[in-house]
Design an enzyme around this catalytic site. Structure first.
Site, PDB file in Angstrom:
ATOM      1  N   SER A   1      34.126  45.202  41.497  1.00  0.00           N
ATOM      2  CA  SER A   1      33.786  45.523  40.107  1.00  0.00           C
ATOM      3  C   SER A   1      32.315  45.829  39.909  1.00  0.00           C
ATOM      4  O   SER A   1      31.859  45.993  38.780  1.00  0.00           O
ATOM      5  CB  SER A   1      34.190  44.351  39.196  1.00  0.00           C
ATOM      6  OG  SER A   1      35.587  44.143  39.233  1.00  0.00           O
TER       7      SER A   1
ATOM      8  N   LYS B   1      38.939  43.985  45.509  1.00  0.00           N
ATOM      9  CA  LYS B   1      38.665  44.546  44.186  1.00  0.00           C
ATOM     10  C   LYS B   1      37.161  44.449  43.975  1.00  0.00           C
ATOM     11  O   LYS B   1      36.607  43.346  43.939  1.00  0.00           O
ATOM     12  CB  LYS B   1      39.391  43.787  43.082  1.00  0.00           C
ATOM     13  CG  LYS B   1      39.063  44.336  41.689  1.00  0.00           C
ATOM     14  CD  LYS B   1      39.436  43.390  40.572  1.00  0.00           C
ATOM     15  CE  LYS B   1      38.888  43.920  39.242  1.00  0.00           C
ATOM     16  NZ  LYS B   1      39.052  42.952  38.138  1.00  0.00           N
TER      17      LYS B   1
ATOM     18  N   SER C   1      39.464  38.058  35.250  1.00  0.00           N
ATOM     19  CA  SER C   1      38.384  37.775  34.301  1.00  0.00           C
ATOM     20  C   SER C   1      38.805  38.070  32.863  1.00  0.00           C
ATOM     21  O   SER C   1      38.463  37.325  31.937  1.00  0.00           O
ATOM     22  CB  SER C   1      37.154  38.614  34.649  1.00  0.00           C
ATOM     23  OG  SER C   1      36.734  38.377  35.964  1.00  0.00           O
ATOM     24  N   ASN C   2      39.552  39.152  32.653  1.00  0.00           N
ATOM     25  CA  ASN C   2      39.968  39.523  31.300  1.00  0.00           C
ATOM     26  C   ASN C   2      41.103  38.672  30.764  1.00  0.00           C
ATOM     27  O   ASN C   2      41.441  38.762  29.586  1.00  0.00           O
ATOM     28  CB  ASN C   2      40.338  41.008  31.259  1.00  0.00           C
ATOM     29  CG  ASN C   2      39.124  41.885  31.420  1.00  0.00           C
ATOM     30  OD1 ASN C   2      38.345  42.058  30.493  1.00  0.00           O
ATOM     31  ND2 ASN C   2      38.932  42.422  32.617  1.00  0.00           N
TER      32      ASN C   2
ATOM     33  N   GLY D   1      37.079  48.203  40.398  1.00  0.00           N
ATOM     34  CA  GLY D   1      37.237  47.133  39.427  1.00  0.00           C
ATOM     35  C   GLY D   1      36.947  47.518  38.002  1.00  0.00           C
ATOM     36  O   GLY D   1      36.873  46.652  37.130  1.00  0.00           O
TER      37      GLY D   1
END
Length: 327
Positions: free
Chosen positions: A198, A196, A77-78, A222
């Protein structure tokens, strides 16, 4: 003509056998790949024209190589993966693979909305050098993404993937949390290595660890804001946006938790909560990239439509870091 038919049949059998052999290798890799440790989900630098800036990416990677990360997550996502083309996503993974030191794991995001596209991109990420793939759940038709649909999706992906699969639940972005019953069933697949998570619900993470303990299934936190708590309930590591900025400190928190030095871990964890919230749920990727600039990394602008921080947001971000002793 008979010879041609025989040869075609033999070729088909050989191809099927090769595919089965590749899948069996992937399943064996899943059984032995140790995910434990800290991973930064690498940000994607862009030029002024919004092209991927591979030179700045390489300079960031050289700095990350000096930090004791277990590996890197690329196109999470980042990394702004929804805004990159498929070709760009694969090329970024190739660039990271070329730079990554020996012994470091590369986990590549390969999730797409359809199962077919995810299977295809997963194969490309494996060919680009990924050791494992991080697969976010489909979410556009989230009203139909129940356990049955998600189990079918991830099973098809894992069946065909040349590398181990890590499930990715990020409800803040997808509006959908992977159901626990689906995670438990998928944990039994020999090519699904872990999760993972988040979402930040520690009771959920602890329950998943508990319900999958009979499998070789590994859970990664996450986010840095609940990393210590996740270790307490059995997580093996974290994929944390804040590691792009405070990587050494997050590796230290990992060390303290694994050493049972909980009082020291608590003090460090508390100092990380506000900066972490600032670069994730409060201000997002633009804040992460701004903080990277303050700490000597290349962050820069996001790809449109993400906008730079306002002056007020920038001041708030600085306060969240400075009041906790980081600036």
């Amino acid at each position: 003509m008979h010879c041609v038919r025989v040869w075609t049949r033999v070729s088909s059998l050989c191809g099927a056998a090769y595919g089965a052999w590749r899948r069996s290798l992937s399943h064996m890799a899943a059984a032995r790949l140790d995910l434990s440790g800290i991973y930064p989900p690498v940000a994607t630098p862009f030029t002024a024209k919004e092209d991927v800036d591979y030179q700045k990416l390489e300079e960031n990677l050289q700095k990350y190589a000096k930090i004791p990360f277990k590996g890197l997550v690329v196109q999470g996502s980042n990394g702004e993966y929804p805004y990159l083309t498929e070709e760009e996503r694969v090329e970024v993974v190739k660039a990271v693979r070329r730079s990554l030191p020996l012994g470091k794991l590369l986990m590549a995001g390969s999730g797409c909305e359809s199962t077919r596209a995810t299977v295809q991109l997963t194969a490309k990420m494996a060919a680009a050098g990924a050791d494992a793939v991080l697969v976010v759940n489909p979410c556009f038709y989230k009203g139909k993404m129940d356990s049955r649909a998600l189990i079918h999706h991830f099973t098809k992906v894992a069946d065909s993937s040349p590398v181990p699969v890590v499930l990715y639940s990020v409800p803040a972005n997808t509006g959908l949390e992977l159901p626990i019953d689906a995670v438990v069933e998928l944990s039994q697949h020999p090519n699904i290595l872990g999760l993972k998570d988040s979402g930040g619900d520690i009771t959920r993470i602890g329950l998943i660890v508990h319900k999958t303990k009979a499998q070789d299934f590994q859970v990664l936190a996450g986010s840095a804001g609940f990393l210590m708590a996740a270790y307490c309930v059995g997580a093996v590591g974290g994929v944390c946006a804040l590691a792009n900025v405070l990587g050494q400190e997050l590796c230290e928190l990992e060390h303290l938790c694994k050493s049972g030095r909980w009082e020291e871990a608590k003090v460090l964890q508390q100092r990380l909560i506000e900066p972490n919230a600032a670069v994730t749920r409060k201000l997002g990727v633009p804040a992460l990239k701004q903080a990277m600039e303050w700490f000597g990394y290349h962050g820069g602008a996001c790809r449109s439509p993400l906008q730079p921080l306002t002056e007020a947001e920038t001041q708030q971000l600085r306060r969240d870091f400075s009041t906790n002793g980081w600036l």
